[in-house]
Design an enzyme around this catalytic site. Structure first.
Site, PDB file in Angstrom:
ATOM      1  N   ASN A   1      -7.811   1.372   9.837  1.00  0.00           N
ATOM      2  CA  ASN A   1      -6.328   1.639   9.955  1.00  0.00           C
ATOM      3  C   ASN A   1      -6.579   1.733  11.669  1.00  0.00           C
ATOM      4  OD1 ASN A   1      -5.474   2.293   7.732  1.00  0.00           O
ATOM      5  ND2 ASN A   1      -4.585   3.954   8.538  1.00  0.00           N
TER       6      ASN A   1
ATOM      7  N   GLU B   1      -3.777  -0.127   8.804  1.00  0.00           N
ATOM      8  CA  GLU B   1      -2.502   0.109   8.786  1.00  0.00           C
ATOM      9  C   GLU B   1      -2.383  -0.769   9.777  1.00  0.00           C
ATOM     10  OE1 GLU B   1      -2.001   3.817   9.555  1.00  0.00           O
ATOM     11  OE2 GLU B   1      -1.562   4.033   7.009  1.00  0.00           O
TER      12      GLU B   1
ATOM     13  N   ARG C   1       0.801  -0.989  -0.362  1.00  0.00           N
ATOM     14  CA  ARG C   1      -0.154  -0.067  -0.465  1.00  0.00           C
ATOM     15  C   ARG C   1       0.690   1.333   0.135  1.00  0.00           C
ATOM     16  NH1 ARG C   1      -2.795   2.580   4.732  1.00  0.00           N
ATOM     17  NH2 ARG C   1      -3.726   4.871   3.486  1.00  0.00           N
TER      18      ARG C   1
ATOM     19  N   GLU D   1      -7.073   8.105   6.337  1.00  0.00           N
ATOM     20  CA  GLU D   1      -7.881   8.642   7.478  1.00  0.00           C
ATOM     21  C   GLU D   1      -8.080  10.047   7.553  1.00  0.00           C
ATOM     22  OE1 GLU D   1      -4.966   8.230  10.429  1.00  0.00           O
ATOM     23  OE2 GLU D   1      -4.591   6.253  10.779  1.00  0.00           O
TER      24      GLU D   1
ATOM     25  N   HIS E   1      -3.109  11.169   0.522  1.00  0.00           N
ATOM     26  CA  HIS E   1      -2.339  10.928   1.660  1.00  0.00           C
ATOM     27  C   HIS E   1      -1.814  11.988   2.181  1.00  0.00           C
ATOM     28  CE1 HIS E   1      -1.435   7.431   5.312  1.00  0.00           C
ATOM     29  NE2 HIS E   1      -0.877   8.631   5.558  1.00  0.00           N
TER      30      HIS E   1
ATOM     31  N   TYR F   1      -4.437   1.244  15.866  1.00  0.00           N
ATOM     32  CA  TYR F   1      -2.830   1.155  16.565  1.00  0.00           C
ATOM     33  C   TYR F   1      -3.474   0.430  17.652  1.00  0.00           C
ATOM     34  CZ  TYR F   1      -0.451   3.086  12.320  1.00  0.00           C
ATOM     35  OH  TYR F   1       0.133   3.127  11.122  1.00  0.00           O
TER      36      TYR F   1
HETATM   37  C1  GBH Z   1      -1.585   7.280  10.774  1.00  0.00           C
HETATM   38  O1  GBH Z   1      -1.966   8.016  11.562  1.00  0.00           O
HETATM   39  C2  GBH Z   1      -1.214   7.071   9.474  1.00  0.00           C
HETATM   40  O2  GBH Z   1      -1.659   6.917   8.759  1.00  0.00           O
HETATM   41  C3  GBH Z   1       0.259   7.299   8.747  1.00  0.00           C
HETATM   42  O3  GBH Z   1       0.538   7.741   7.473  1.00  0.00           O
HETATM   43  C4  GBH Z   1       1.257   7.546  10.234  1.00  0.00           C
HETATM   44  O4  GBH Z   1       2.368   7.343   9.625  1.00  0.00           O
HETATM   45  C5  GBH Z   1       0.634   6.632  11.248  1.00  0.00           C
HETATM   46  O5  GBH Z   1      -0.505   6.188  11.291  1.00  0.00           O
HETATM   47  C6  GBH Z   1       1.369   6.077  12.715  1.00  0.00           C
HETATM   48  O6  GBH Z   1       1.762   7.258  13.034  1.00  0.00           O
HETATM   49  O7  GBH Z   1      -1.682  13.478  19.938  1.00  0.00           O
HETATM   50  O8  GBH Z   1      -2.744  11.449  21.211  1.00  0.00           O
HETATM   51  O9  GBH Z   1      -4.286  12.902  19.937  1.00  0.00           O
HETATM   52  C7  GBH Z   1      -2.317   7.589  12.957  1.00  0.00           C
HETATM   53  C8  GBH Z   1      -3.455   7.812  13.317  1.00  0.00           C
HETATM   54  C9  GBH Z   1      -4.573   9.372  14.908  1.00  0.00           C
HETATM   55  C10 GBH Z   1      -2.049   9.013  15.681  1.00  0.00           C
HETATM   56  C11 GBH Z   1      -3.913  11.089  15.644  1.00  0.00           C
HETATM   57  C12 GBH Z   1      -1.549  10.242  16.166  1.00  0.00           C
HETATM   58  C13 GBH Z   1      -2.816  11.557  17.491  1.00  0.00           C
HETATM   59  C14 GBH Z   1      -3.180  10.745  18.880  1.00  0.00           C
HETATM   60  N1  GBH Z   1      -3.330   8.839  14.437  1.00  0.00           N
HETATM   61  N2  GBH Z   1      -3.289  10.678  16.759  1.00  0.00           N
HETATM   62  S1  GBH Z   1      -2.951  12.527  20.107  1.00  0.00           S
END
Ligand code: GBH
Length: 501
Positions: free
Chosen positions: A330, A399, A102, A192, A147, A332
């Site tokens: 996505n 992701e 991707r 996202e 993106h 995490y």
């Molecule tokens: C993704 O975003 C992206 O698609 C990618 O480009 C990026 O590199 C990858 O993940 C890793 O970060 O500051 O506690 O409010 C991840 C989702 C959502 C993560 C917003 C950070 C802010 C959290 N993101 N979040 S906070």
């Protein structure tokens, strides 16, 4: 049958867990032969060559060159230099044995002004070459059209808060379907969108770093959803019958777990404000009820004549509903959620509109990123919730991944992360009958991690950013992921009779 798998892990980041033993039950069935395993990157984060061969400027070029907002004051000017090293990247993918890669297209590399009046041949050649290299190696391209890297001229003309962006994005989408559609069978319009809109136009935490909380992000989302739908319809009407691909969007969310039984409503409200904001219009039709009523009520109390959440017309609702062929998801990590009984009224914000507090628990194993902790159970709950709430769509996890700070040692925690998350994905498939057809590790490479620059590293491969050559080195988790892809099995030995599932 399930086995109890015990992992001993040693040094993680600055902290040592030498004596820390954790028991995880790992599913010992196998993934089906046609389940897709892949990895992901995005254009701005890996390509570099920011102004080479006719590429135009985008909002991340502008932000990194003109502000001090990036943690380590770095830029994506060179990043992993994938613009020049794509063959090496594909060789790594081949070695991993992935079924798909991707990546995203840089809008400004293809259309330097953002508008479709001028196509940059060299930029097109780069993506043609990358796609050819992938196909020659039997790797399926999963292409994200956008993106986060809005062309600067599109931003200057109003960006995502202008309704005209729907046309500008549609023109761009048509160009890339025409150029690459013969070879691309899986498209994703937006990655996202919440980050583009909430962080780009609401909280100012990402480019273009506009602070218009409680207003800007709703306007941005309104246009972005229309732009997504327009691109889906263009594909459906003009390209599908000859190109035979599928097109969808990537929506992200952590899992939100109620802190107590009384917080179930708060957790569901948060899920709707984060995920439903985008998923409900596309999968079910219109914004979630809870967003419509809550934002309307709060807007009125704040003295607005109309809701800060714009309304779709009946025709728009119908036009957007159903614009998916699958779902890119996505995720995490997870958060615990409690209701905030008295969110502020007065200065509007999306956060106050949600009316919740959220937090993570100290005993969840941390990554280098302060928002990532190892909560594999959340993945299973999320998948079951998505199935139930959005009418059982075909899902690919676009992701999922773990960050280190450069000192990954034996990489045991990242391995534990993949193993336990994939185990929960398998549980969701087998026990909850969720239709998951693929999984994608973020990321192939350590890369330009947006506001935190090069300080948080999600790669399967380490990149030496101090070497001109941007040398890639496999982390130990590469061997684990390779083995999973080869054997379809997360532990040493699996039940064998499930292969045909
Ligand atoms: C993704 O975003 C992206 O698609 C990618 O480009 C990026 O590199 C990858 O993940 C890793 O970060 O500051 O506690 O409010 C991840 C989702 C959502 C993560 C917003 C950070 C802010 C959290 N993101 N979040 S906070």
């Amino acid at each position: 049958m399930r086995v109890l798998f015990v992992l001993v892990f040693s040094c993680l980041l600055a902290t040592c867990f030498a004596d820390d033993l954790d028991d995880y039950e790992i599913n010992n069935n196998t993934f089906s032969e046609d389940f897709l395993f892949g990895t992901a990157t995005s254009a701005y984060q890996v390509e570099g060559a920011w102004d080479e061969d006719g590429k135009g400027e985008n909002i991340w070029d502008r932000l990194t060159h003109t502000t001090e907002l990036i943690k380590d004051k770095s830029t994506g000017d060179i990043a992993c230099d994938s613009y020049h090293k794509y063959k090496e990247d594909v060789a790594l993918l081949k070695d991993l044995g992935v079924s798909h890669y991707r990546f995203s297209l840089s809008w400004s590399r293809i259309l330097p002004t953002g508008f479709a009046n001028k196509v940059n041949t060299a930029g097109v050649t780069y993506y043609k070459n990358l796609i050819k290299e992938l196909k020659d190696n039997d790797i399926e391209p999963f292409v994200t059209i956008f993106h986060w890297d809005t062309p600067q001229p599109i931003h200057d003309a109003g960006g995502w808060t202008s309704e005209f962006v729907v046309d500008w994005f549609a023109d761009y989408a048509r160009v890339v379907f025409e150029l690459f559609g013969e070879d691309v069978k899986y498209w994703l319009t937006f990655n996202e969108p919440k980050q583009t809109c909430h962080e780009g136009y609401g909280s100012a935490k990402k480019a273009p770093a506009i602070s218009s909380p409680g207003v800007g992000e709703y306007l941005c989302t309104h246009n972005l959803l229309k732009a997504h739908a327009r691109a889906w319809h263009i594909y459906d009407e003009e390209f599908r019958s000859t190109q035979n691909g599928k097109i969808s969007i990537v929506i992200d969310t952590p899992w939100y777990e109620p802190a107590t039984e009384d917080d179930e409503d708060a957790a569901e409200r948060k899920r709707q404000f984060v995920f439903g904001w985008y998923a409900n219009p596309i999968f079910n039709g219109d914004y979630p009820e809870i967003m419509k009523t809550r934002i309307a009520e709060r807007s009125e109390l704040e003295g607005f004549g109309e809701s800060r959440l714009p309304a779709f017309t009946k025709d728009e609702i119908d036009y957007i509903k159903g614009t998916y062929d699958y779902l890119g998801l996505n995720s995490y990590s997870s958060y615990m959620v409690k209701t905030d009984p008295e969110p502020d009224i007065g200065s509007p914000s999306w956060d106050d509109d949600t009316g919740i507090y959220e937090y993570q628990l100290d005993d969840w194993i941390p990554a280098a990123s302060d928002w990532v902790r190892v909560t594999p159970w959340g993945m299973r709950k999320l998948l079951a919730w998505v199935k139930k709430t959005y009418n059982n769509p075909a899902i690919i996890i676009t992701e999922n991944g773990f960050s280190d700070d450069g000192t990954y040692g034996d990489d045991a925690t990242r391995i534990l992360y993949y193993q336990t998350y994939l185990s929960n994905v398998l549980d969701a498939i087998i026990e909850d009958e969720v239709n998951v057809f693929g999984y994608t590790v973020w990321s192939l490479l350590d890369n330009m991690e947006w506001m935190v620059g090069y300080t948080e590293k999600f790669g399967l491969y380490q990149v030496d950013f101090s070497s001109k050559n941007r040398t890639r080195t496999a982390k130990p988790s590469v061997d684990y992921y390779k083995k999973v892809i080869q054997t379809r099995c997360l532990v040493d030995t699996c039940e064998t009779d499930t292969k045909k599932r």
